[in-house]
Design an enzyme around this catalytic site. Structure first.
Site, PDB file in Angstrom:
ATOM      1  N   SER A 175       0.838  -1.205   0.000  1.00 44.66           N
ATOM      2  CA  SER A 175       0.000   0.000   0.000  1.00 44.66           C
ATOM      3  C   SER A 175       0.871   1.252   0.000  1.00 44.66           C
ATOM      4  O   SER A 175       0.474   2.277  -0.561  1.00 44.66           O
ATOM      5  CB  SER A 175      -0.979  -0.003   1.185  1.00 44.66           C
ATOM      6  OG  SER A 175      -0.309   0.191   2.402  1.00 44.66           O
ATOM      7  N   ASN A 176       2.039   1.196   0.590  1.00 43.68           N
ATOM      8  CA  ASN A 176       2.952   2.349   0.519  1.00 43.68           C
ATOM      9  C   ASN A 176       3.482   2.533  -0.897  1.00 43.68           C
ATOM     10  O   ASN A 176       3.603   3.655  -1.374  1.00 43.68           O
ATOM     11  CB  ASN A 176       4.099   2.194   1.518  1.00 43.68           C
ATOM     12  CG  ASN A 176       3.673   2.615   2.916  1.00 43.68           C
ATOM     13  OD1 ASN A 176       3.551   3.800   3.205  1.00 43.68           O
ATOM     14  ND2 ASN A 176       3.411   1.638   3.774  1.00 43.68           N
TER      15      ASN A 176
ATOM     16  N   ARG B 148      13.474  -7.639   5.334  1.00 44.05           N
ATOM     17  CA  ARG B 148      14.836  -8.132   5.476  1.00 44.05           C
ATOM     18  C   ARG B 148      15.715  -6.995   5.988  1.00 44.05           C
ATOM     19  O   ARG B 148      15.530  -5.841   5.619  1.00 44.05           O
ATOM     20  CB  ARG B 148      15.401  -8.598   4.133  1.00 44.05           C
ATOM     21  CG  ARG B 148      14.680  -9.777   3.528  1.00 44.05           C
ATOM     22  CD  ARG B 148      15.267 -10.094   2.151  1.00 44.05           C
ATOM     23  NE  ARG B 148      16.674 -10.484   2.220  1.00 44.05           N
ATOM     24  CZ  ARG B 148      17.083 -11.714   2.462  1.00 44.05           C
ATOM     25  NH1 ARG B 148      16.221 -12.689   2.645  1.00 44.05           N
ATOM     26  NH2 ARG B 148      18.375 -11.984   2.505  1.00 44.05           N
ATOM     27  N   LEU B 149      16.669  -7.382   6.823  1.00 43.41           N
ATOM     28  CA  LEU B 149      17.636  -6.410   7.339  1.00 43.41           C
ATOM     29  C   LEU B 149      18.749  -6.279   6.303  1.00 43.41           C
ATOM     30  O   LEU B 149      19.256  -7.279   5.801  1.00 43.41           O
ATOM     31  CB  LEU B 149      18.188  -6.956   8.668  1.00 43.41           C
ATOM     32  CG  LEU B 149      18.964  -6.025   9.580  1.00 43.41           C
ATOM     33  CD1 LEU B 149      18.109  -4.834   9.996  1.00 43.41           C
ATOM     34  CD2 LEU B 149      19.413  -6.793  10.826  1.00 43.41           C
TER      35      LEU B 149
ATOM     36  N   ASN C 167      13.507   4.057   4.701  1.00 40.33           N
ATOM     37  CA  ASN C 167      12.587   3.056   5.240  1.00 40.33           C
ATOM     38  C   ASN C 167      11.453   3.763   5.945  1.00 40.33           C
ATOM     39  O   ASN C 167      11.608   4.894   6.410  1.00 40.33           O
ATOM     40  CB  ASN C 167      13.318   2.142   6.229  1.00 40.33           C
ATOM     41  CG  ASN C 167      12.425   1.021   6.742  1.00 40.33           C
ATOM     42  OD1 ASN C 167      11.653   0.416   5.967  1.00 40.33           O
ATOM     43  ND2 ASN C 167      12.489   0.728   8.036  1.00 40.33           N
TER      44      ASN C 167
ATOM     45  N   HIS D 204       8.652   3.074   9.098  1.00 39.53           N
ATOM     46  CA  HIS D 204       8.400   2.155  10.203  1.00 39.53           C
ATOM     47  C   HIS D 204       7.167   2.631  10.978  1.00 39.53           C
ATOM     48  O   HIS D 204       7.038   3.822  11.256  1.00 39.53           O
ATOM     49  CB  HIS D 204       9.627   2.101  11.121  1.00 39.53           C
ATOM     50  CG  HIS D 204       9.432   1.134  12.245  1.00 39.53           C
ATOM     51  ND1 HIS D 204       9.497  -0.232  12.061  1.00 39.53           N
ATOM     52  CD2 HIS D 204       9.123   1.324  13.549  1.00 39.53           C
ATOM     53  CE1 HIS D 204       9.250  -0.833  13.211  1.00 39.53           C
ATOM     54  NE2 HIS D 204       9.023   0.083  14.123  1.00 39.53           N
TER      55      HIS D 204
HETATM   56  C1  GRF Z   1       4.068  -0.580   6.824  1.00 35.36           C
HETATM   57  O1  GRF Z   1       3.299  -0.527   7.977  1.00 35.36           O
HETATM   58  C2  GRF Z   1       5.454  -0.089   7.089  1.00 35.36           C
HETATM   59  O2  GRF Z   1       5.522   0.840   8.125  1.00 35.36           O
HETATM   60  C3  GRF Z   1       6.197  -1.336   7.478  1.00 35.36           C
HETATM   61  O3  GRF Z   1       5.638  -2.345   6.693  1.00 35.36           O
HETATM   62  C4  GRF Z   1       4.295  -2.005   6.348  1.00 35.36           C
HETATM   63  C5  GRF Z   1       4.161  -2.155   4.862  1.00 35.36           C
HETATM   64  O4  GRF Z   1       2.838  -2.022   4.460  1.00 35.36           O
HETATM   65  N1  GRF Z   1       7.627  -1.168   7.287  1.00 35.36           N
HETATM   66  P1  GRF Z   1       2.468  -2.025   2.911  1.00 35.36           P
HETATM   67  O5  GRF Z   1       2.996  -3.309   2.301  1.00 35.36           O
HETATM   68  O6  GRF Z   1       3.102  -0.811   2.292  1.00 35.36           O
HETATM   69  O7  GRF Z   1       0.972  -1.965   2.864  1.00 35.36           O
END
Ligand code: GRF
Length: 202
Positions: A13-14, A92-93, A108, A110
């Site tokens: 979704s991002n 993954r780190l 990133n 978070h």
């Molecule tokens: C988000 O909540 C982000 O903060 C975290 O992983 C999730 C990814 O969500 N790192 P999406 O796949 O973008 O919906």
């Protein structure tokens, strides 16, 4: 035109928010050049295909170590002439080799107000802890787990009625606004880093 690689393991979704922001020109002079996932069935790949963006599935199963995985990834990203690596739910780190290849060029997002609640379950951990304010953080990536310099951070309230899902949803909405903004700032070279502090030149 900056070339962005988005790395995602899940729903994406991002990624969608970023692609939409580029279409709306909220992010200018940049394109998503490729979307990469370690999971073949990640819906993020489907979202990219729907926009005719090239996708790559790189499974960790074919690699002995994280270093080998990241070495191949860096080779690919270099071939693709990628300027910015955007992690969007990539589970993954990153190894020191990867981080060194893209200094201050990996972002990133978070779902917590870092440095509180790093790791894979930021929302669940914040709720279980009993915080009254949660939020999300966009930061540069270093070798640590969610430890790099913070670019943008915003808060949302936690309500008594919240479940992990409802809080997650509120944070996701915030993420979808914050991540494109941070990417636009990076593309426009408006982020200055001094030590751990990022200053926005706006
Ligand atoms: C988000 O909540 C982000 O903060 C975290 O992983 C999730 C990814 O969500 N790192 P999406 O796949 O973008 O919906």
């Amino acid at each position: 035109m900056k070339r962005i690689a988005v790395l995602a393991s899940g729903s994406g979704s991002n990624l969608q928010a970023i692609m939409d922001a580029i279409e709306r020109r909220d992010i200018t002079n940049a394109e998503v050049a490729v979307v990469i996932s370690d999971r073949k069935n990640a819906y993020a790949l489907e979202r990219a295909r729907q926009k005719s963006i090239p996708v790559k599935h790189q499974s960790s199963k074919n690699y002995q170590s994280r270093e080998d995985y990241d070495r191949d990834l860096v080779t690919y990203l270099t071939e693709q002439q990628i300027d910015l690596v955007v992690l969007a739910g990539f589970m993954r780190l990153m190894t020191p080799h990867f981080v060194a290849a893209y200094p201050n060029r990996i972002l990133n997002i978070h779902p917590s107000l870092l440095p509180a609640f790093p790791g894979a379950h930021g929302v669940r951990d914040a709720l279980a802890y009993g915080v009254k304010v949660a939020g999300c953080t966009v930061h540069f990536v270093d070798e640590g787990m969610d430890t790099g310099p913070i670019i943008l951070q915003e808060a949302v309230p936690v309500y008594d009625s919240d479940t992990e899902e409802s809080l997650q949803e509120r944070i996701h909405e915030l993420e979808h606004r914050l991540y494109p903004r941070a990417i636009e700032l990076w593309v426009q070279d408006k982020i200055k880093i001094q030590g751990r502090r990022c200053f926005i030149d706006d």
